[in-house]
Design an enzyme around this catalytic site. Structure first.
Site, PDB file in Angstrom:
ATOM      1  N   ASN A  14       0.828  -1.214   0.000  1.00  0.00           N
ATOM      2  CA  ASN A  14       0.000   0.000   0.000  1.00  0.00           C
ATOM      3  C   ASN A  14       0.862   1.264   0.000  1.00  0.00           C
ATOM      4  OD1 ASN A  14       0.333  -1.091   2.872  1.00  0.00           O
ATOM      5  ND2 ASN A  14      -0.065   1.070   3.220  1.00  0.00           N
ATOM      6  N   ILE A  17       8.219   0.643  -1.276  1.00  0.00           N
ATOM      7  CA  ILE A  17       8.806  -0.262  -2.275  1.00  0.00           C
ATOM      8  C   ILE A  17       7.760  -1.277  -2.760  1.00  0.00           C
ATOM      9  CG2 ILE A  17      10.562  -2.071  -2.568  1.00  0.00           C
ATOM     10  CD1 ILE A  17      12.192  -0.527  -0.346  1.00  0.00           C
ATOM     11  N   GLY A  18       6.903  -1.722  -1.848  1.00  0.00           N
ATOM     12  CA  GLY A  18       5.875  -2.706  -2.211  1.00  0.00           C
ATOM     13  C   GLY A  18       4.898  -2.147  -3.223  1.00  0.00           C
ATOM     14  N   SER A 147      17.713  -6.932   3.625  1.00  0.00           N
ATOM     15  CA  SER A 147      18.435  -5.658   3.648  1.00  0.00           C
ATOM     16  C   SER A 147      19.921  -5.947   3.848  1.00  0.00           C
ATOM     17  CB  SER A 147      17.941  -4.793   4.811  1.00  0.00           C
ATOM     18  OG  SER A 147      18.816  -3.705   5.018  1.00  0.00           O
ATOM     19  N   TYR A 174      16.470  -4.656  14.115  1.00  0.00           N
ATOM     20  CA  TYR A 174      16.194  -4.650  12.670  1.00  0.00           C
ATOM     21  C   TYR A 174      17.184  -5.574  11.949  1.00  0.00           C
ATOM     22  CZ  TYR A 174      15.378  -2.866   7.921  1.00  0.00           C
ATOM     23  OH  TYR A 174      15.084  -2.757   6.580  1.00  0.00           O
TER      24      TYR A 174
END
Ligand SMILES: NC(=O)c1ccc[n+]([C@@H]2O[C@H](COP(=O)([O-])OP(=O)(O)OC[C@H]3O[C@@H](n4cnc5c(N)ncnc54)[C@H](OP(=O)(O)O)[C@@H]3O)[C@@H](O)[C@H]2O)c1
Length: 302
Positions: A14, A17-18, A147, A174
């Site tokens: 939404n 990158i997606g 990543s 992360y």
């Protein structure tokens, strides 16, 4: 891979990158719009996703863009999403595990450190529950957006994954979650060999909403030098569609879609197996539900 009549599911499309990935894929069906790929955007808010779907349909002419509700921080929601998709009895040609967050606080609904829970564990369960659909496709691909930050991690302390983050910045958590993404992609290639091809990608350093935690005016200053979300979609689109990687699996790719060496730790097969087994133990109640459901179907059908 020709995308005509293919089915694609992408998480967190939404925004960022997606969204750029879904936009690019929506246009890759060839000249016959009726044969365009059917794309499911799995996201947590219909309000945020509906305008994006409308925008993609308008820009691509592909009207086969649909919403699936998915909250990756709740394994009940992950299971419901997979069951909704499964009920359609569609082969799944491309799964893109894209959604993610950084510097989250707290824990998921089932008590996992939020960044790990969303970035890895939710996607782990989703992928496993979509196994039948993926295996039903002739050349299924699973792309996991990882990543380069995975390389900053020097180990996984499994007990810590069941507590809120302990670091001040959230970046160590992360890195652990992104290491888990690469380990998972490689382990999936080993375990589902021949049935599914897997790809872990680093999209680049991208000016997306992932930097939402930075206050104004730091955010615009920091993101000004970053690459665009369209550039960030390149590696995912390449791995999802290119014939050049059709025979590859379990590898790691950089922002240009070029194969890169991932960290030494991410190639540790014992750690990958340990993560797989631990993750499996944690999601087993939702997998058990699935086999019970399957048994129910079996007895109903026979
Ligand atoms: N941007 C970068 O520089 C960069 C670099 C390396 C890797 N990545 C990776 O790229 C991927 C995409 O990130 P992005 O940069 O495009 O970030 P983004 O713009 O913040 O988009 C992240 C997406 O994930 C969704 N999401 C977050 N938490 C979720 C949850 N609990 N359940 C379901 N969906 C959830 C978000 O939904 P909402 O809109 O509802 O919050 C959003 O759709 C992530 O995996 C990220 O780690 C990004």
């Amino acid at each position: 891979m020709a995308l005509a009549n293919k089915t694609i599911l992408i998480t967190g499309a939404n925004t960022g990158i997606g969204k750029a990935t879904a936009q690019a894929l929506a246009q890759l069906g060839g000249t016959d719009v009726s044969a365009s790929p059917r794309i499911f955007i799995a996201a947590r808010s219909i309000e945020k996703t509906r305008p994006v779907i409308d925008e993609i349909i308008l820009a691509s002419g592909n009207s086969k863009i649909e919403f699936l509700h998915l909250e990756l921080d709740d394994l009940n929601s992950v299971a419901a999403c997979a069951h909704t998709f499964g009920a359609m009895k569609l082969p799944l040609d491309i799964l893109i595990n894209n959604a993610g967050l950084a510097r989250a606080t707290g824990v998921t609904k089932q008590g996992f450190e939020s960044t790990f829970g969303v970035n890895h564990l939710g996607h782990f369960l989703l992928t496993l529950l979509l196994k039948n659909a993926l295996w039903a496709a002739p050349e299924a691909r699973v792309v996991t957006v990882a990543s380069a930050a995975h390389a900053r991690c020097n180990g996984i302390v499994f007990d810590k994954l069941r507590e809120p983050r302990s670091s001040l910045t959230g970046w160590p958590e992360y890195s652990v979650s992104k290491l888990a993404n690469v380990l998972f992609s490689k382990e999936l290639a080993r375990r589902w060999d021949e049935r599914v091809h897997t790809y872990a990608v680093h999209p680049g350093v991208i000016a997306s909403d992932i930097w939402r935690m930075l206050p104004w005016p730091i955010r615009p200053l920091v993101t000004a030098t970053m690459r665009s979300v369209e550039e960030g979609a390149h590696a995912s689109v390449h791995c999802a569609t290119s014939p050049a990687v059709a025979h590859q699996s379990g590898l790691y790719y950089g922002e240009l879609g070029d194969e890169k060496r991932s960290s030494k730790l991410s190639c540790d097969e014992a750690l990958a197996a340990q993560l797989w087994n631990k993750s499996l133990e944690w999601v087993s109640p939702w997998l058990a539900d699935e086999s019970t459901e399957k048994l129910r179907h079996h007895f109903r059908d026979t």
